[in-house]
Design a protein around this motif. Structure first.
Motif, PDB file in Angstrom:
ATOM      1  N   UNK A   1      -6.307  75.375-124.480  1.00  0.00           N
ATOM      2  CA  UNK A   1      -5.161  74.472-124.473  1.00  0.00           C
ATOM      3  C   UNK A   1      -5.383  73.320-123.500  1.00  0.00           C
ATOM      4  N   UNK A   2      -5.235  72.098-124.020  1.00  0.00           N
ATOM      5  CA  UNK A   2      -5.233  70.896-123.190  1.00  0.00           C
ATOM      6  C   UNK A   2      -3.847  70.281-123.288  1.00  0.00           C
ATOM      7  N   UNK A   3      -3.149  70.163-122.167  1.00  0.00           N
ATOM      8  CA  UNK A   3      -1.826  69.545-122.162  1.00  0.00           C
ATOM      9  C   UNK A   3      -1.951  68.040-121.985  1.00  0.00           C
ATOM     10  N   UNK A   4      -1.231  67.300-122.800  1.00  0.00           N
ATOM     11  CA  UNK A   4      -1.266  65.841-122.737  1.00  0.00           C
ATOM     12  C   UNK A   4       0.148  65.307-122.577  1.00  0.00           C
ATOM     13  N   UNK A   5       0.410  64.642-121.450  1.00  0.00           N
ATOM     14  CA  UNK A   5       1.705  64.039-121.142  1.00  0.00           C
ATOM     15  C   UNK A   5       1.653  62.570-121.552  1.00  0.00           C
ATOM     16  N   UNK A   6       2.521  62.139-122.476  1.00  0.00           N
ATOM     17  CA  UNK A   6       2.480  60.771-122.996  1.00  0.00           C
ATOM     18  C   UNK A   6       3.654  59.932-122.511  1.00  0.00           C
TER      19      UNK A   6
ATOM     20  N   UNK B 206      -1.749  68.874-116.677  1.00  0.00           N
ATOM     21  CA  UNK B 206      -1.639  67.952-117.803  1.00  0.00           C
ATOM     22  C   UNK B 206      -2.444  66.679-117.566  1.00  0.00           C
ATOM     23  N   UNK B 207      -3.070  66.204-118.616  1.00  0.00           N
ATOM     24  CA  UNK B 207      -3.699  64.884-118.619  1.00  0.00           C
ATOM     25  C   UNK B 207      -2.621  63.856-118.939  1.00  0.00           C
ATOM     26  N   UNK B 208      -2.701  62.682-118.319  1.00  0.00           N
ATOM     27  CA  UNK B 208      -1.672  61.666-118.537  1.00  0.00           C
ATOM     28  C   UNK B 208      -2.239  60.446-119.253  1.00  0.00           C
ATOM     29  N   UNK B 209      -1.711  60.149-120.431  1.00  0.00           N
ATOM     30  CA  UNK B 209      -1.993  58.896-121.140  1.00  0.00           C
ATOM     31  C   UNK B 209      -0.678  58.422-121.750  1.00  0.00           C
ATOM     32  N   UNK B 210      -0.065  57.336-121.271  1.00  0.00           N
ATOM     33  CA  UNK B 210       1.171  56.848-121.891  1.00  0.00           C
ATOM     34  C   UNK B 210       0.982  56.586-123.379  1.00  0.00           C
ATOM     35  N   UNK B 211       2.005  56.845-124.165  1.00  0.00           N
ATOM     36  CA  UNK B 211       1.897  56.712-125.621  1.00  0.00           C
ATOM     37  C   UNK B 211       1.365  55.351-126.040  1.00  0.00           C
ATOM     38  N   UNK B 212       1.823  54.299-125.408  1.00  0.00           N
ATOM     39  CA  UNK B 212       1.391  52.971-125.822  1.00  0.00           C
ATOM     40  C   UNK B 212      -0.068  52.690-125.557  1.00  0.00           C
ATOM     41  N   UNK B 213      -0.715  53.505-124.713  1.00  0.00           N
ATOM     42  CA  UNK B 213      -2.130  53.303-124.389  1.00  0.00           C
ATOM     43  C   UNK B 213      -3.034  54.326-125.070  1.00  0.00           C
TER      44      UNK B 213
ATOM     45  N   UNK C 128       6.247  62.424-128.425  1.00  0.00           N
ATOM     46  CA  UNK C 128       5.098  63.336-128.519  1.00  0.00           C
ATOM     47  C   UNK C 128       4.770  63.653-129.976  1.00  0.00           C
ATOM     48  N   UNK C 129       5.785  63.678-130.829  1.00  0.00           N
ATOM     49  CA  UNK C 129       5.537  63.865-132.263  1.00  0.00           C
ATOM     50  C   UNK C 129       4.712  62.715-132.819  1.00  0.00           C
ATOM     51  N   UNK C 130       5.092  61.511-132.432  1.00  0.00           N
ATOM     52  CA  UNK C 130       4.365  60.320-132.849  1.00  0.00           C
ATOM     53  C   UNK C 130       2.932  60.342-132.319  1.00  0.00           C
ATOM     54  N   UNK C 131       2.772  60.697-131.048  1.00  0.00           N
ATOM     55  CA  UNK C 131       1.436  60.732-130.444  1.00  0.00           C
ATOM     56  C   UNK C 131       0.556  61.785-131.109  1.00  0.00           C
ATOM     57  N   UNK C 132       1.140  62.919-131.470  1.00  0.00           N
ATOM     58  CA  UNK C 132       0.373  63.975-132.130  1.00  0.00           C
ATOM     59  C   UNK C 132      -0.134  63.515-133.493  1.00  0.00           C
TER      60      UNK C 132
END
Length: 344
Positions: free
Chosen positions: A257-262, A276-283, A309-313
């Motif tokens: 499991x890799x957690x991604x915070x957008x 968690x790894x951090x990448x804002x959704x817009x980036x 997060x649904x959009x990012x997924x």
């Protein structure tokens, strides 16, 4: 040459150019609120728009490039490094676009972004955000690079005729343009002519993020669909993991499991799930290949309410990360359940 400079109240600049002999026109760096203005200029001058050109992927305003190109069924031109999927004509350094008797000479000037272009037309150069009047593009946003910016400024732009007029994508004074000679002599960013000094200067600048950074990047990368439209489409193409299952797996240090915070930077800093790894959704589209190189990873994406997060997924799945899933509900409910968070 027919030439119009169009500004917004925020200082964003776009440019309308046309060949008088052939009545062929182009708009450089169109802004989404000014589309009717460009069409009105074409009618006023009796010319026809043949191209739209964005000098780079803008992070500080909303481009009208895709909509204008689609409305008129003409090509949108950007550098080949542009991450936007809807670009019609991808170009590179040293190439040119023939606009009737005019030549749009293209100079790849990475540094502010990896896809930055400058456009030399006769006695003027349209510099996007690479070179500004009294400044230059920042290099701390996604795909920025201070080393590359040094080369773009000192080893490309400043080698042009010093009398060349400079027309940037933003002007924060009452000037309409500058010249390369003026910038070389008076621009504070260009006074440090040694690479190491220039790079150090750019890396130590204290700059606030542009307004609507993530939203502008997202819109400019997707071509103008609203968040609501994108989320509705994404919800039918992703699967979810419950908060309880995420908690269980994080407590057992599940290596799969890799957690991604957008969320945005400030939200992440105020509290996030440990590890968690951090990448804002817009980036996301700009940074995911560096942060998550293995497409076989099982990525659990979360945001504040479970919508972004649904959009990012869905985006990750489209990019080949087929095991990406969204955390159901979001961090707000996680917080209400008193599940653990960290600020480290």
């Amino acid at each position: 040459m027919i030439f119009h400079q169009i500004a917004t109240e925020r200082g964003c600049q776009s440019y309308f150019l046309a060949c008088e002999e052939t009545c062929m026109a182009v708009v450089i760096d169109p802004e989404e609120t000014l589309l009717d203005r460009y069409l009105g200029l074409a009618a006023q001058e009796g010319v026809r728009l043949h191209y739209v050109l964005d000098t780079h992927t803008h992070a500080d305003h909303f481009s009208g490039g895709k909509e204008l190109a689609q409305r008129l069924r003409i090509p949108l031109i950007m550098h080949r490094n542009s991450p936007a999927p809807f670009v019609d004509m991808r170009v590179d350094d040293g190439e040119k676009i023939n606009l009737g008797k005019l030549s749009l000479n293209l100079i790849h000037t990475p540094g502010h972004t990896a896809d930055s272009l400058c456009v030399l037309v006769k006695d003027r150069v349209f510099t996007g955000d690479t070179l500004l009047i009294g400044g230059c593009g920042r290099s701390d946003l996604p795909t920025g690079d201070a080393d590359q910016l040094f080369d773009s400024l000192f080893n490309k732009l400043l080698l042009l005729d010093p009398a060349t007029r400079v027309y940037p994508a933003h002007i924060y004074s009452d000037r309409d343009y500058s010249t390369l000679a003026e910038e070389a002599e008076h621009n504070p960013r260009l006074q440090l002519k040694q690479r190491d000094d220039f790079v150090q200067q750019m890396r130590t600048l204290t700059l606030r993020e542009p307004d609507h950074l993530s939203e502008a990047l997202r819109t400019n990368l997707t071509g103008g669909k609203t968040v609501e439209q994108l989320i509705a489409e994404a919800a039918h193409s992703v699967s979810f993991m419950s908060l309880e299952e995420v908690l269980r797996r994080t407590n057992t240090d599940d290596p799969e499991i890799i957690l991604l915070d957008v969320r945005e930077r400030e939200e992440f800093a105020a509290g996030h799930i440990a590890g968690a790894i951090h990448i804002p959704r817009g980036q996301l589209e700009l940074r995911v290949n560096q942060a998550l190189q293995d497409p076989t990873l099982r990525i659990v994406v979360y945001c504040e309410y479970g919508r972004i997060s649904t959009l990012a997924t869905a985006t990750l799945r489209d990019m080949g990360f087929t095991r990406a899933v969204a955390m159901d509900q979001g961090l707000q409910l996680w917080r209400e359940k008193n599940y653990p968070l960290t600020e480290k």
